[in-house]
Write a protein that holds these residues in place. Structure first.
Motif, PDB file in Angstrom:
ATOM      1  N   ILE A 251      26.374  42.833  52.537  1.00  0.00           N
ATOM      2  CA  ILE A 251      27.462  43.408  51.736  1.00  0.00           C
ATOM      3  C   ILE A 251      28.435  42.310  51.311  1.00  0.00           C
ATOM      4  O   ILE A 251      28.869  42.259  50.157  1.00  0.00           O
ATOM      5  CB  ILE A 251      28.181  44.527  52.518  1.00  0.00           C
ATOM      6  CG1 ILE A 251      27.247  45.734  52.644  1.00  0.00           C
ATOM      7  CG2 ILE A 251      29.477  44.925  51.846  1.00  0.00           C
ATOM      8  CD1 ILE A 251      27.753  46.825  53.562  1.00  0.00           C
ATOM      9  N   MET A 252      28.774  41.422  52.230  1.00  0.00           N
ATOM     10  CA  MET A 252      29.690  40.316  51.911  1.00  0.00           C
ATOM     11  C   MET A 252      29.098  39.415  50.830  1.00  0.00           C
ATOM     12  O   MET A 252      29.801  38.986  49.917  1.00  0.00           O
ATOM     13  CB  MET A 252      29.994  39.501  53.167  1.00  0.00           C
ATOM     14  CG  MET A 252      30.698  40.277  54.248  1.00  0.00           C
ATOM     15  SD  MET A 252      32.426  40.397  53.944  1.00  0.00           S
ATOM     16  CE  MET A 252      32.961  38.890  54.700  1.00  0.00           C
ATOM     17  N   MET A 253      27.804  39.124  50.938  1.00  0.00           N
ATOM     18  CA  MET A 253      27.144  38.289  49.925  1.00  0.00           C
ATOM     19  C   MET A 253      27.142  38.996  48.579  1.00  0.00           C
ATOM     20  O   MET A 253      27.364  38.373  47.533  1.00  0.00           O
ATOM     21  CB  MET A 253      25.716  37.952  50.359  1.00  0.00           C
ATOM     22  CG  MET A 253      25.657  36.938  51.471  1.00  0.00           C
ATOM     23  SD  MET A 253      23.999  36.627  52.076  1.00  0.00           S
ATOM     24  CE  MET A 253      23.174  36.036  50.617  1.00  0.00           C
ATOM     25  N   GLY A 254      26.927  40.299  48.576  1.00  0.00           N
ATOM     26  CA  GLY A 254      26.944  41.077  47.337  1.00  0.00           C
ATOM     27  C   GLY A 254      28.313  41.047  46.675  1.00  0.00           C
ATOM     28  O   GLY A 254      28.430  40.881  45.465  1.00  0.00           O
ATOM     29  N   ILE A 255      29.357  41.194  47.499  1.00  0.00           N
ATOM     30  CA  ILE A 255      30.728  41.144  46.967  1.00  0.00           C
ATOM     31  C   ILE A 255      31.020  39.753  46.412  1.00  0.00           C
ATOM     32  O   ILE A 255      31.606  39.615  45.335  1.00  0.00           O
ATOM     33  CB  ILE A 255      31.745  41.545  48.062  1.00  0.00           C
ATOM     34  CG1 ILE A 255      31.588  43.032  48.380  1.00  0.00           C
ATOM     35  CG2 ILE A 255      33.169  41.230  47.620  1.00  0.00           C
ATOM     36  CD1 ILE A 255      32.391  43.497  49.584  1.00  0.00           C
ATOM     37  N   GLY A 256      30.588  38.730  47.129  1.00  0.00           N
ATOM     38  CA  GLY A 256      30.791  37.355  46.646  1.00  0.00           C
ATOM     39  C   GLY A 256      30.081  37.115  45.322  1.00  0.00           C
ATOM     40  O   GLY A 256      30.635  36.512  44.407  1.00  0.00           O
ATOM     41  N   LEU A 257      28.853  37.624  45.216  1.00  0.00           N
ATOM     42  CA  LEU A 257      28.095  37.482  43.978  1.00  0.00           C
ATOM     43  C   LEU A 257      28.774  38.225  42.836  1.00  0.00           C
ATOM     44  O   LEU A 257      28.868  37.719  41.713  1.00  0.00           O
ATOM     45  CB  LEU A 257      26.660  37.987  44.171  1.00  0.00           C
ATOM     46  CG  LEU A 257      25.742  37.890  42.964  1.00  0.00           C
ATOM     47  CD1 LEU A 257      25.550  36.429  42.562  1.00  0.00           C
ATOM     48  CD2 LEU A 257      24.396  38.534  43.264  1.00  0.00           C
ATOM     49  N   LEU A 258      29.274  39.425  43.117  1.00  0.00           N
ATOM     50  CA  LEU A 258      29.966  40.211  42.101  1.00  0.00           C
ATOM     51  C   LEU A 258      31.216  39.479  41.601  1.00  0.00           C
ATOM     52  O   LEU A 258      31.468  39.408  40.394  1.00  0.00           O
ATOM     53  CB  LEU A 258      30.338  41.574  42.672  1.00  0.00           C
ATOM     54  CG  LEU A 258      31.041  42.531  41.724  1.00  0.00           C
ATOM     55  CD1 LEU A 258      30.128  42.889  40.550  1.00  0.00           C
ATOM     56  CD2 LEU A 258      31.465  43.785  42.462  1.00  0.00           C
ATOM     57  N   ILE A 259      31.990  38.909  42.526  1.00  0.00           N
ATOM     58  CA  ILE A 259      33.187  38.155  42.134  1.00  0.00           C
ATOM     59  C   ILE A 259      32.800  36.943  41.294  1.00  0.00           C
ATOM     60  O   ILE A 259      33.440  36.656  40.277  1.00  0.00           O
ATOM     61  CB  ILE A 259      33.992  37.737  43.390  1.00  0.00           C
ATOM     62  CG1 ILE A 259      34.616  38.972  44.036  1.00  0.00           C
ATOM     63  CG2 ILE A 259      35.059  36.705  43.045  1.00  0.00           C
ATOM     64  CD1 ILE A 259      35.246  38.716  45.380  1.00  0.00           C
ATOM     65  N   PHE A 260      31.734  36.251  41.678  1.00  0.00           N
ATOM     66  CA  PHE A 260      31.261  35.091  40.920  1.00  0.00           C
ATOM     67  C   PHE A 260      30.871  35.494  39.495  1.00  0.00           C
ATOM     68  O   PHE A 260      31.262  34.838  38.520  1.00  0.00           O
ATOM     69  CB  PHE A 260      30.072  34.449  41.635  1.00  0.00           C
ATOM     70  CG  PHE A 260      29.465  33.287  40.896  1.00  0.00           C
ATOM     71  CD1 PHE A 260      30.114  32.065  40.858  1.00  0.00           C
ATOM     72  CD2 PHE A 260      28.258  33.431  40.237  1.00  0.00           C
ATOM     73  CE1 PHE A 260      29.562  30.995  40.169  1.00  0.00           C
ATOM     74  CE2 PHE A 260      27.699  32.371  39.548  1.00  0.00           C
ATOM     75  CZ  PHE A 260      28.358  31.152  39.513  1.00  0.00           C
ATOM     76  N   VAL A 261      30.129  36.593  39.359  1.00  0.00           N
ATOM     77  CA  VAL A 261      29.698  37.062  38.036  1.00  0.00           C
ATOM     78  C   VAL A 261      30.906  37.443  37.190  1.00  0.00           C
ATOM     79  O   VAL A 261      30.970  37.125  35.992  1.00  0.00           O
ATOM     80  CB  VAL A 261      28.715  38.254  38.173  1.00  0.00           C
ATOM     81  CG1 VAL A 261      28.484  38.945  36.847  1.00  0.00           C
ATOM     82  CG2 VAL A 261      27.395  37.777  38.773  1.00  0.00           C
ATOM     83  N   ILE A 262      31.893  38.089  37.796  1.00  0.00           N
ATOM     84  CA  ILE A 262      33.105  38.469  37.057  1.00  0.00           C
ATOM     85  C   ILE A 262      33.857  37.230  36.583  1.00  0.00           C
ATOM     86  O   ILE A 262      34.290  37.160  35.420  1.00  0.00           O
ATOM     87  CB  ILE A 262      34.009  39.374  37.924  1.00  0.00           C
ATOM     88  CG1 ILE A 262      33.352  40.749  38.092  1.00  0.00           C
ATOM     89  CG2 ILE A 262      35.398  39.513  37.321  1.00  0.00           C
ATOM     90  CD1 ILE A 262      34.039  41.650  39.097  1.00  0.00           C
ATOM     91  N   VAL A 263      33.998  36.234  37.441  1.00  0.00           N
ATOM     92  CA  VAL A 263      34.719  35.007  37.064  1.00  0.00           C
ATOM     93  C   VAL A 263      33.987  34.275  35.934  1.00  0.00           C
ATOM     94  O   VAL A 263      34.612  33.845  34.956  1.00  0.00           O
ATOM     95  CB  VAL A 263      34.911  34.089  38.294  1.00  0.00           C
ATOM     96  CG1 VAL A 263      35.376  32.703  37.885  1.00  0.00           C
ATOM     97  CG2 VAL A 263      35.886  34.711  39.274  1.00  0.00           C
ATOM     98  N   VAL A 264      32.665  34.155  36.037  1.00  0.00           N
ATOM     99  CA  VAL A 264      31.885  33.481  34.984  1.00  0.00           C
ATOM    100  C   VAL A 264      31.985  34.264  33.678  1.00  0.00           C
ATOM    101  O   VAL A 264      32.207  33.685  32.607  1.00  0.00           O
ATOM    102  CB  VAL A 264      30.414  33.294  35.415  1.00  0.00           C
ATOM    103  CG1 VAL A 264      29.554  32.862  34.242  1.00  0.00           C
ATOM    104  CG2 VAL A 264      30.312  32.285  36.546  1.00  0.00           C
ATOM    105  N   GLY A 265      31.845  35.575  33.751  1.00  0.00           N
ATOM    106  CA  GLY A 265      31.943  36.404  32.549  1.00  0.00           C
ATOM    107  C   GLY A 265      33.296  36.297  31.887  1.00  0.00           C
ATOM    108  O   GLY A 265      33.399  36.182  30.658  1.00  0.00           O
ATOM    109  N   LEU A 266      34.348  36.323  32.676  1.00  0.00           N
ATOM    110  CA  LEU A 266      35.703  36.209  32.138  1.00  0.00           C
ATOM    111  C   LEU A 266      35.921  34.842  31.495  1.00  0.00           C
ATOM    112  O   LEU A 266      36.522  34.745  30.422  1.00  0.00           O
ATOM    113  CB  LEU A 266      36.726  36.437  33.261  1.00  0.00           C
ATOM    114  CG  LEU A 266      38.183  36.517  32.860  1.00  0.00           C
ATOM    115  CD1 LEU A 266      38.414  37.686  31.907  1.00  0.00           C
ATOM    116  CD2 LEU A 266      39.052  36.679  34.095  1.00  0.00           C
ATOM    117  N   THR A 267      35.408  33.797  32.112  1.00  0.00           N
ATOM    118  CA  THR A 267      35.530  32.446  31.560  1.00  0.00           C
ATOM    119  C   THR A 267      34.814  32.344  30.219  1.00  0.00           C
ATOM    120  O   THR A 267      35.375  31.825  29.245  1.00  0.00           O
ATOM    121  CB  THR A 267      34.959  31.408  32.547  1.00  0.00           C
ATOM    122  OG1 THR A 267      35.661  31.508  33.790  1.00  0.00           O
ATOM    123  CG2 THR A 267      35.091  30.002  32.001  1.00  0.00           C
TER     124      THR A 267
END
Length: 85
Positions: free
Chosen positions: A21-37
Motif C-alpha cells: 500500500i505504501m509503495m502504491g501511494i508513493g507511485l501515485l504521488i510520483f505520477v501526480i508530480v510528473v503529470g503536473l510538471t
C-alpha cells in the motif's frame, strides 16, 4: 491453542500488505508530480508561443482587411522575422 508459526505468517502478510500500500501511494504521488510538471511546462511553452505569434497574427488580419497593401505587409513581416531571430 494458536500455533506460533501461524501468528507470524499473518503478521508477515499484514506487513507485506502495508508495504504494498505504501509503495502504491508513493507511485501515485510520483505520477501526480510528473503529470503536473508536464502540464505546467506545456502550458508555459504554449503561452510563450502565443505571445510570439500575436504580432504576426495582427499583421495578417490587417492585410486581409485591406488596411495595408502587399508591399507594407512584406516589409513589416520581414521586420518581425528579423526581431525574432
Amino acid at each position: 491453542m494458536v500455533d506460533g508459526s501461524m501468528m507470524n505468517g499473518s503478521m508477515m502478510e499484514g506487513s507485506m500488505m502495508a508495504m504494498c500500500i505504501m509503495m502504491g501511494i508513493g507511485l501515485l504521488i510520483f505520477v501526480i508530480v510528473v503529470g503536473l510538471t508536464v502540464y505546467l511546462v506545456t502550458r508555459m511553452l504554449m503561452k510563450k508561443s502565443r505571445l510570439e505569434d500575436r504580432p504576426l497574427m495582427i499583421l495578417k488580419e490587417r492585410y486581409v482587411k485591406g488596411e495595408i497593401n502587399d508591399e507594407e505587409y512584406k516589409q513589416k513581416r520581414n521586420l518581425l522575422f528579423r526581431h525574432t531571430e
